[in-house]
Design an enzyme around this catalytic site. Structure first.
Site, mmCIF file in Angstrom:
data_model
loop_
_atom_site.group_PDB
_atom_site.id
_atom_site.type_symbol
_atom_site.label_atom_id
_atom_site.label_comp_id
_atom_site.label_asym_id
_atom_site.label_seq_id
_atom_site.Cartn_x
_atom_site.Cartn_y
_atom_site.Cartn_z
ATOM 1 N N CYS A 192 -0.172 -10.432 -8.140
ATOM 2 C CA CYS A 192 -1.410 -9.428 -8.088
ATOM 3 C C CYS A 192 -1.457 -8.688 -9.490
ATOM 4 C CB CYS A 192 -1.027 -8.420 -7.015
ATOM 5 S SG CYS A 192 -0.973 -9.203 -5.555
ATOM 6 N N HIS A 196 -3.712 -1.106 -8.884
ATOM 7 C CA HIS A 196 -3.709 -2.265 -7.961
ATOM 8 C C HIS A 196 -4.013 -1.682 -6.320
ATOM 9 C CE1 HIS A 196 -3.033 -5.864 -5.816
ATOM 10 N NE2 HIS A 196 -1.870 -5.656 -5.452
ATOM 11 N N ASN A 247 -6.008 -5.751 0.091
ATOM 12 C CA ASN A 247 -5.246 -6.336 -0.989
ATOM 13 C C ASN A 247 -5.758 -7.566 -1.376
ATOM 14 O OD1 ASN A 247 -3.505 -7.358 -3.144
ATOM 15 N ND2 ASN A 247 -1.622 -6.354 -2.168
HETATM 16 N N1 COA Z 1 0.636 -3.126 13.517
HETATM 17 C C1 COA Z 1 1.603 -2.283 14.210
HETATM 18 N N2 COA Z 1 3.081 -2.113 13.900
HETATM 19 C C2 COA Z 1 3.613 -2.735 12.825
HETATM 20 C C3 COA Z 1 2.468 -3.615 12.130
HETATM 21 C C4 COA Z 1 1.219 -3.428 12.322
HETATM 22 N N3 COA Z 1 0.562 -4.477 11.585
HETATM 23 N N4 COA Z 1 3.331 -4.097 11.128
HETATM 24 C C5 COA Z 1 4.533 -3.808 11.075
HETATM 25 N N5 COA Z 1 4.648 -2.992 12.410
HETATM 26 C C6 COA Z 1 5.932 -2.408 12.904
HETATM 27 C C7 COA Z 1 7.194 -2.838 12.229
HETATM 28 O O1 COA Z 1 7.282 -3.949 13.210
HETATM 29 C C8 COA Z 1 8.270 -1.700 12.399
HETATM 30 O O2 COA Z 1 8.455 -1.749 13.789
HETATM 31 P P1 COA Z 1 9.861 -1.389 14.534
HETATM 32 O O3 COA Z 1 10.351 0.288 13.853
HETATM 33 O O4 COA Z 1 10.027 -1.358 15.821
HETATM 34 O O5 COA Z 1 10.853 -2.448 13.796
HETATM 35 C C9 COA Z 1 7.098 -0.561 12.326
HETATM 36 O O6 COA Z 1 5.774 -0.918 12.417
HETATM 37 C C10 COA Z 1 7.501 0.102 10.854
HETATM 38 O O7 COA Z 1 7.634 -0.852 9.776
HETATM 39 P P2 COA Z 1 7.952 -0.908 8.393
HETATM 40 O O8 COA Z 1 8.031 -2.071 7.745
HETATM 41 O O9 COA Z 1 9.236 0.124 8.206
HETATM 42 O O10 COA Z 1 6.660 0.010 8.174
HETATM 43 P P3 COA Z 1 6.057 0.912 6.632
HETATM 44 O O11 COA Z 1 5.798 2.010 6.933
HETATM 45 O O12 COA Z 1 7.096 0.128 5.503
HETATM 46 O O13 COA Z 1 4.804 0.206 6.523
HETATM 47 C C11 COA Z 1 3.875 -1.691 5.119
HETATM 48 C C12 COA Z 1 4.737 -1.264 6.424
HETATM 49 C C13 COA Z 1 3.816 -3.381 5.099
HETATM 50 C C14 COA Z 1 2.366 -1.328 5.342
HETATM 51 C C15 COA Z 1 4.484 -1.046 3.709
HETATM 52 O O14 COA Z 1 5.760 -1.442 3.793
HETATM 53 C C16 COA Z 1 3.671 -1.642 2.532
HETATM 54 O O15 COA Z 1 2.469 -1.647 2.281
HETATM 55 N N6 COA Z 1 4.663 -2.180 1.657
HETATM 56 C C17 COA Z 1 3.989 -2.734 0.605
HETATM 57 C C18 COA Z 1 3.490 -4.121 0.794
HETATM 58 C C19 COA Z 1 2.631 -4.690 -0.145
HETATM 59 O O16 COA Z 1 1.746 -3.885 -0.945
HETATM 60 N N7 COA Z 1 2.527 -5.962 -0.634
HETATM 61 C C20 COA Z 1 1.848 -6.466 -1.542
HETATM 62 C C21 COA Z 1 2.204 -6.179 -2.964
HETATM 63 S S1 COA Z 1 1.261 -6.940 -3.928
#
Ligand code: COA
Length: 322
Positions: free
Chosen positions: A108, A242, A272
């Site tokens: 990215c 980004h 993204n």
């Molecule tokens: N809808 C509903 N629930 C979801 C979900 C969705 N789309 N995706 C994940 N969950 C759930 C998970 O299963 C988890 O459930 P659990 O607690 O029962 O296990 C809960 O939500 C929390 O998950 P978690 O991964 O801790 O959430 P988070 O607050 O870290 O948010 C992201 C998840 C992916 C949004 C966040 O971590 C993120 O944006 N990270 C960076 C990713 C990124 O930018 N990647 C590209 C880089 S170039």
């Protein structure tokens, strides 16, 4: 090096969070509060090659140059349906260019990686004009049964024409091996001699760890560039980061103690779009007159690897009426 032309192109098909909630165990509320994303554009009836071409043509037109004036085409792309030839080669002829080209996989951060290479080429190789295209289809890396990854991405393309001149002041690029936090392993053909089983997998991501690495490394890049150039956060007029997650942008903004107006975003609309994201943002802001002559801009990007790329530049107006 300075930017003299910009362009972008997005798929027509708009996918809302509600549409995703129709087949995934997710909700508009979860996606918007955790990421800021409301809709994304996904390739449906078009190809990535068509988007790349459209963005590139717009960038060349706005630069006032002819295709034959382009001395090099650098195409930022993580993956598309062609492993070979490069995406740059595929679009080159249709653009009417006949210069050298290669694809850059800087994840990215690939657009700013490509700009850093373009800057070096302009200095070292006595070239005049370089076209940098970033075209990405990260939606095709995802398992569409996996709600944790598929809701985050959108497809799109952006292009910039750069030339010699005053504009970019400094770059900072970093690299690190953290394969386990984010990867996509696509299928290769097998030979009769393969003895190693390589499992192919759609995008695997440890969201929390990527979030932590993103915030930490972007802050490090921005702080380093500011310090190295004798600047403070107040000296930057716009931070173009980004577009991966609104909360990542918010953490960086809070660290810098800068007002929200300095952090324009379009993640709400597009999700993204990998290396295209910051280029689409530049094109939209520039065409809307929100990037103004003389403004100091900070670009900061990150991606799988883990890699980062950031830059400081002074903006020069582009006349889109030509
Ligand atoms: N809808 C509903 N629930 C979801 C979900 C969705 N789309 N995706 C994940 N969950 C759930 C998970 O299963 C988890 O459930 P659990 O607690 O029962 O296990 C809960 O939500 C929390 O998950 P978690 O991964 O801790 O959430 P988070 O607050 O870290 O948010 C992201 C998840 C992916 C949004 C966040 O971590 C993120 O944006 N990270 C960076 C990713 C990124 O930018 N990647 C590209 C880089 S170039």
């Amino acid at each position: 090096m300075k930017i003299i032309g910009t362009g972008s192109a997005l798929p027509e098909h708009i996918v809302t969070n509600e549409m995703l909630a129709g087949f995934l165990d997710t909700s508009d509320n979860w996606i918007t509060t955790r990421t800021g994303i409301r809709t994304r554009r996904l390739l449906s009836t078009e190809t990535l090659r068509e988007l790349a071409l459209e963005a590139a043509r717009k960038a060349i037109t706005s630069s006032g140059l002819r295709p034959e004036d382009i001395d090099y085409l650098i195409c930022s792309n993580v993956a598309n349906s062609y492993v070979s030839p490069s995406l740059g080669s595929i679009i080159l002829g249709q653009l009417g260019c006949s210069c050298p080209t290669f694809d850059m996989n800087g994840a990215c951060a690939g657009l700013v990686y490509s700009l850093d290479v373009a800057d070096a080429f302009l200095k070292a190789k006595n070239m005049k004009n370089i076209l940098v295209v970033a075209a990405e289809q990260p939606s095709r890396f995802c398992n569409w049964h996996d709600r944790a990854t598929s809701v985050l991405f959108g497809d799109g393309a952006a292009a910039l024409v750069v030339t010699q001149g005053e504009g970019f002041k400094d770059f900072r690029l970093t690299g690190n091996t953290h394969t386990e936090v984010m990867y996509y392993k696509r299928e290769m053909q097998r030979t009769p001699y393969d003895r190693v089983e390589e499992k192919t997998e759609p995008l695997v991501m440890n969201g929390r760890e990527v979030f932590r690495l993103a915030v930490e490394s972007c802050i490090d890049d921005v702080d380093t560039l500011l310090e190295r150039n004798g600047m403070t956060g107040d000296d930057i007029d716009l931070y173009l980061l980004h577009q991966a997650n609104m909360r990542i942008i918010e953490c960086i903004r809070e660290h810098l103690a800068q007002p929200k107006e300095k952090f324009p975003t379009n993640i709400q609309k597009y999700g993204n779009t990998s290396s295209a994201s910051v280029g689409i943002l530049i094109d939209e802001l520039s065409r809307a007159g929100e990037l103004k002559e003389g403004q100091t801009v900070m670009l900061s990007t990150f991606g799988g690897g883990f890699v980062t790329a950031a830059a400081i530049l002074e903006w020069s107006d582009i006349n889109y009426a030509k």
